[in-house]
Write a protein that holds these residues in place. Structure first.
Motif, PDB file in Angstrom:
ATOM      1  N   ILE A   8       4.172   2.866  -0.640  1.00 18.69           N
ATOM      2  CA  ILE A   8       2.907   2.131  -0.707  1.00 18.69           C
ATOM      3  C   ILE A   8       3.125   0.622  -0.634  1.00 18.69           C
ATOM      4  N   GLY A   9       4.140   0.119  -1.319  1.00 19.39           N
ATOM      5  CA  GLY A   9       4.422  -1.317  -1.295  1.00 19.39           C
ATOM      6  C   GLY A   9       4.778  -1.809   0.090  1.00 19.39           C
ATOM      7  N   GLU A  10       5.614  -1.051   0.786  1.00 25.30           N
ATOM      8  CA  GLU A  10       6.001  -1.417   2.152  1.00 25.30           C
ATOM      9  C   GLU A  10       4.787  -1.411   3.077  1.00 25.30           C
ATOM     10  N   GLU A  11       3.929  -0.416   2.921  1.00 23.18           N
ATOM     11  CA  GLU A  11       2.717  -0.334   3.753  1.00 23.18           C
ATOM     12  C   GLU A  11       1.827  -1.549   3.528  1.00 23.18           C
ATOM     13  N   LEU A  12       1.624  -1.911   2.262  1.00 23.90           N
ATOM     14  CA  LEU A  12       0.775  -3.069   1.970  1.00 23.90           C
ATOM     15  C   LEU A  12       1.375  -4.353   2.529  1.00 23.90           C
ATOM     16  N   THR A  13       2.681  -4.475   2.461  1.00 28.04           N
ATOM     17  CA  THR A  13       3.354  -5.654   3.018  1.00 28.04           C
ATOM     18  C   THR A  13       3.150  -5.707   4.532  1.00 28.04           C
ATOM     19  N   LEU A  51     -18.597 -16.410  -2.035  1.00 30.02           N
ATOM     20  CA  LEU A  51     -17.418 -15.619  -2.378  1.00 30.02           C
ATOM     21  C   LEU A  51     -16.554 -16.433  -3.335  1.00 30.02           C
ATOM     22  N   LEU A  52     -16.246 -15.862  -4.490  1.00 30.53           N
ATOM     23  CA  LEU A  52     -15.482 -16.531  -5.544  1.00 30.53           C
ATOM     24  C   LEU A  52     -14.055 -15.987  -5.618  1.00 30.53           C
ATOM     25  N   ASP A  53     -13.251 -16.605  -6.463  1.00 22.61           N
ATOM     26  CA  ASP A  53     -11.907 -16.145  -6.813  1.00 22.61           C
ATOM     27  C   ASP A  53     -10.987 -16.088  -5.599  1.00 22.61           C
ATOM     28  N   TRP A  54     -10.491 -17.232  -5.232  1.00 20.49           N
ATOM     29  CA  TRP A  54      -9.619 -17.362  -4.068  1.00 20.49           C
ATOM     30  C   TRP A  54      -8.143 -17.468  -4.468  1.00 20.49           C
ATOM     31  N   GLN A  55      -7.791 -17.034  -5.676  1.00 21.16           N
ATOM     32  CA  GLN A  55      -6.422 -17.230  -6.149  1.00 21.16           C
ATOM     33  C   GLN A  55      -5.388 -16.392  -5.416  1.00 21.16           C
ATOM     34  N   ILE A  56      -5.800 -15.297  -4.782  1.00 25.45           N
ATOM     35  CA  ILE A  56      -4.815 -14.520  -4.004  1.00 25.45           C
ATOM     36  C   ILE A  56      -5.156 -14.529  -2.513  1.00 25.45           C
ATOM     37  N   SER A  57      -5.785 -15.615  -2.073  1.00 26.24           N
ATOM     38  CA  SER A  57      -6.111 -15.734  -0.654  1.00 26.24           C
ATOM     39  C   SER A  57      -4.829 -15.716   0.172  1.00 26.24           C
ATOM     40  N   ARG A  58      -4.970 -15.301   1.411  1.00 27.23           N
ATOM     41  CA  ARG A  58      -3.804 -15.184   2.295  1.00 27.23           C
ATOM     42  C   ARG A  58      -4.265 -15.208   3.741  1.00 27.23           C
ATOM     43  N   TYR A  59      -3.350 -15.474   4.635  1.00 27.32           N
ATOM     44  CA  TYR A  59      -3.601 -15.522   6.069  1.00 27.32           C
ATOM     45  C   TYR A  59      -3.356 -14.117   6.622  1.00 27.32           C
ATOM     46  N   VAL A  60      -4.440 -13.418   7.006  1.00 32.92           N
ATOM     47  CA  VAL A  60      -4.371 -11.995   7.374  1.00 32.92           C
ATOM     48  C   VAL A  60      -5.454 -11.629   8.386  1.00 32.92           C
ATOM     49  N   SER A  61      -5.523 -10.368   8.693  1.00 36.31           N
ATOM     50  CA  SER A  61      -6.595  -9.835   9.527  1.00 36.31           C
ATOM     51  C   SER A  61      -7.928  -9.953   8.796  1.00 36.31           C
ATOM     52  N   PRO A  62      -8.987 -10.358   9.508  1.00 39.72           N
ATOM     53  CA  PRO A  62     -10.309 -10.393   8.867  1.00 39.72           C
ATOM     54  C   PRO A  62     -10.779  -9.003   8.457  1.00 39.72           C
ATOM     55  N   ALA A  63     -10.192  -7.981   9.031  1.00 38.64           N
ATOM     56  CA  ALA A  63     -10.571  -6.608   8.687  1.00 38.64           C
ATOM     57  C   ALA A  63     -10.178  -6.255   7.257  1.00 38.64           C
ATOM     58  N   LEU A  64      -9.175  -6.915   6.688  1.00 40.09           N
ATOM     59  CA  LEU A  64      -8.688  -6.537   5.365  1.00 40.09           C
ATOM     60  C   LEU A  64      -9.732  -6.751   4.271  1.00 40.09           C
ATOM     61  N   ASP A  65     -10.373  -7.920   4.241  1.00 43.80           N
ATOM     62  CA  ASP A  65     -11.406  -8.145   3.229  1.00 43.80           C
ATOM     63  C   ASP A  65     -12.576  -7.187   3.430  1.00 43.80           C
ATOM     64  N   LEU A  66     -12.920  -6.929   4.660  1.00 46.46           N
ATOM     65  CA  LEU A  66     -14.009  -6.002   4.958  1.00 46.46           C
ATOM     66  C   LEU A  66     -13.661  -4.590   4.473  1.00 46.46           C
ATOM     67  N   PHE A 124      -5.414   0.297   4.737  1.00 46.50           N
ATOM     68  CA  PHE A 124      -5.401  -0.735   3.703  1.00 46.50           C
ATOM     69  C   PHE A 124      -6.545  -0.512   2.713  1.00 46.50           C
ATOM     70  N   GLY A 125      -7.737  -0.218   3.225  1.00 47.26           N
ATOM     71  CA  GLY A 125      -8.884   0.031   2.351  1.00 47.26           C
ATOM     72  C   GLY A 125      -8.641   1.195   1.421  1.00 47.26           C
ATOM     73  N   LEU A 126      -8.060   2.247   1.954  1.00 51.32           N
ATOM     74  CA  LEU A 126      -7.753   3.427   1.143  1.00 51.32           C
ATOM     75  C   LEU A 126      -6.706   3.110   0.087  1.00 51.32           C
ATOM     76  N   LEU A 127      -5.642   2.420   0.476  1.00 51.62           N
ATOM     77  CA  LEU A 127      -4.590   2.077  -0.482  1.00 51.62           C
ATOM     78  C   LEU A 127      -5.119   1.173  -1.589  1.00 51.62           C
ATOM     79  N   MET A 128      -5.935   0.203  -1.230  1.00 50.07           N
ATOM     80  CA  MET A 128      -6.485  -0.693  -2.250  1.00 50.07           C
ATOM     81  C   MET A 128      -7.436   0.068  -3.170  1.00 50.07           C
ATOM     82  N   ALA A 129      -8.201   0.990  -2.620  1.00 48.09           N
ATOM     83  CA  ALA A 129      -9.097   1.787  -3.458  1.00 48.09           C
ATOM     84  C   ALA A 129      -8.300   2.614  -4.461  1.00 48.09           C
TER      85      ALA A 129
END
Length: 175
Positions: A8-13, A51-66, A124-129
């Protein structure tokens, strides 16, 4: 899921690597769920959002937040019935905003690019859920850290009730 559990960690990375979504990577919130949104209402309906709480913001696909939002803040019934409508609503809102700012979604982020990224990053959505939703049903005093839950999952390969959950909250989690 059984295959994903072992790494799971490798997938998220991998899924959060900006190279996966270039040239469309953006600054993502990283914690895009309902408790990190503040709404303005008019006549009982939301008309604006911050949108609040940007402490773990990152440069990624826009699909991830969605994906994070859809899989952590909706239930299966809503997703089954309205997933495509949610995606199209997101894209229409993005298009409207970019046009007001003088942009062009056809050039800057075509719908085909969003669709491709949703396909590539969908798990990603499934793993985060799997990691986040249990926290929603756990007493605050019993909350584990996400890192602890991911580590437990990596070690045990079991998807039992997360730490701090009882059978009652576990039933809500499973649903």
């Amino acid at each position: 899921m059984m295959n994903l559990k072992s790494h799971i960690g490798e997938e998220l990375t991998t899924l959060t690597d900006p190279q996966l979504s270039e040239p469309y990577s953006v600054l993502g919130n990283g914690d895009c769920w309902i408790n990190n949104m503040m709404f303005a209402y008019k006549d009982g309906y939301p008309v604006d959002i911050i949108l609040l709480d940007w402490q773990i913001s990152r440069y990624v696909s826009p699909a991830l937040d969605l994906l994070y939002f859809i899989f952590c803040c909706t239930d299966e019934k809503l997703r089954r019935q309205h997933y495509n409508a949610l995606i199209h609503l997101y894209y229409a809102s993005l298009k409207e905003l970019l046009e007001r700012l003088g942009g062009d979604t056809a050039r800057q982020f075509p719908f085909t690019a969003l669709f491709q990224q949703l396909q590539t990053c969908g798990k990603f959505g499934l793993l985060m859920a799997v990691l986040i939703v249990p926290l929603l049903y756990t007493n605050k005093t019993d909350l584990p850290t996400i890192d602890a839950e991911a580590e437990k999952l990596d070690e045990t390969k079991q998807m039992d009730l997360p730490s701090g959950m009882n059978e009652q909250s576990g039933a809500k989690y499973r649903k």
